[in-house]
Design an enzyme around this catalytic site. Sequence first.
Site, PDB file in Angstrom:
ATOM      1  N   ASP A 299       0.813  -1.227   0.000  1.00 56.20           N
ATOM      2  CA  ASP A 299       0.000   0.000   0.000  1.00 56.20           C
ATOM      3  C   ASP A 299       0.844   1.273   0.000  1.00 56.20           C
ATOM      4  OD1 ASP A 299      -2.231  -1.601   0.062  1.00 56.20           O
ATOM      5  OD2 ASP A 299      -2.523  -1.432   2.218  1.00 56.20           O
ATOM      6  N   ASP A 518      -8.257  -5.664   9.516  1.00 50.62           N
ATOM      7  CA  ASP A 518      -7.750  -4.619   8.623  1.00 50.62           C
ATOM      8  C   ASP A 518      -7.834  -3.241   9.264  1.00 50.62           C
ATOM      9  OD1 ASP A 518      -7.311  -6.378   6.415  1.00 50.62           O
ATOM     10  OD2 ASP A 518      -9.452  -6.340   5.998  1.00 50.62           O
TER      11      ASP A 518
END
Length: 579
Positions: A299, A518
Amino acid sequence: MNLRSRLSVRQKAVAVAGASALVAAGLVTIPASVAQAAPGCSVTYSTNQWQGGFSANITIRNVGDAINGWTLRFSFADANQRVTQGWSANWTQSGTQVTATNVSWNGNLATGASTGIGFNGSWNGSNPAPTSFSVNGTACNGTTPTDPPTGNPTNPPTGNPTSNPAARVDNPYAGASGYVNPEWKAKAESVSGGNRISNTPTGVWLDRIAAIEGTPDSSSNGPMGLRDHLDEALAQGAGYIQVVIYNLPGRDCAALASNGELKADELPKYKTEYIDPIAAIMADSKYSSLRIITIIEIDSLPNLVTNVAPRETATAQCDTMKANGNYVKGVGYALAKLGAVPNVYNYIDAGHHGWIGWDDNFRASAQIFAEAARAEGSTQANVHGFIANTANYSATLEPYLNVTEQNRLSKWIDYNRYVDEQRFAQALRTELVSQGFSSGIGMLIDTSRNGWGGSDRPTGPVTSGTVDEQVDGSRIDQRIHLGNWCNQSGAGLGERPRAAPASGIDAYVWIKPPGESDGSSTEIENDEGKGFDRMCDPTYTGNPRNQNNMSGALSGAPISGAWFPAQLTELMQNAYPAL
């Protein structure tokens, strides 16, 4: 057949020979009589050479006052030496003189700071190294290798070899058993039915500096540090271990749930307090028989394409990270340091098809990956491959759905070129090779949570109704929108890890340990720098990145990385293939 086998034995032998020659040559300091230098700059120049061609890597270090913008100049000794392609600088050549100027992200060099640049070149006759360099008109002290040996084989290697690639295998997953993290194993077995999957290899996440030594009081990391995991891997007789490198400055600039401990400008701390200790531990000779697979900074790099101005999805933090270059520099530094360890295999995170599968993101992302691989003294040879879908939910393969010109207009596909990770990864691999990466690179796909089984899984294509009805009825990925990434409701365990499942794919892997959150469903105070992202709130109605759709997140989730047993229960229920 795995496409990686297309790198011929002869080419691999050439690459190994070139690396051995460079190591044997070593680096020697330019004597003062050769380079009369002011105390402003130091330059290191190293090459890998084959008949008629070579790659050069240059490190510029500022040992004077801080500079804002630099121009490097040097001259070749032979008129037949030419720069053919360069990176991380603007390159020009006039006669034998070569000039390189900074690009937008590496022009500012504080005292003691350095930047890595490089080029591919051609030669005919001889290929001596330059003997003097200047930066902004100031002559530099520096180092240069002795001239590389001539008479190398006529076929150039596919990529610049690292310091000792002979110890590396083509596919580190092939023929090897994976390390089972005992901390995750115990948590999985605490959930009913978890013993069915608890012996599966998963990634070890080093998501902050303290995780290197172990964090007994943390809700996301356990008491075992990196050395503990490596020791346990040896005790298990494992052939490989998977380690996630995840602590860039300004980490995950487009999501709050996985923000990290380092501020946007703390690149020096990232280098000295995070990467350097990790590299030192991995380089311990006691671990030399273990294949250490590193997943490099998820990411991060794709954000520099998709979430910066003038995009509607831009964030101020991503704009900052693009402007200061610390994602590119950090990844380059990590690749260089870890790639110097002969039994480490670096795989860069490449997002997923629902992030960079569109035409205006696809090639631009591959170019950013190449730029990072050549930053901070690294070369593209430090990259063994790439990984798609890390900690995400995109289907490995959509069995009943292919992209057509007609269904590209649907809301789900939305002009994307891909509908699943395997076809995306295979296409991206081809693009990456065109950007200068070795034709031997392999791809990984994280299949830990992308199975999408259960009663809602379609059993065949829908061929009637509107385009949206056909697509939605045919797809196995049941998310509300491709941009939804946090604790997705209805998801299931995907394909179990295995090596070489398809052409160009090194392995299906479980990098994200199933059952680890998450991000939190509501704001939770913590000392790990992890914020609250509304995309993890099941009541959230969305933002431009998911086209203002509901988040699709589960309720009751803890902070990212913390144990979420209800999610594991659902993942097992919806596993495909079924448990």
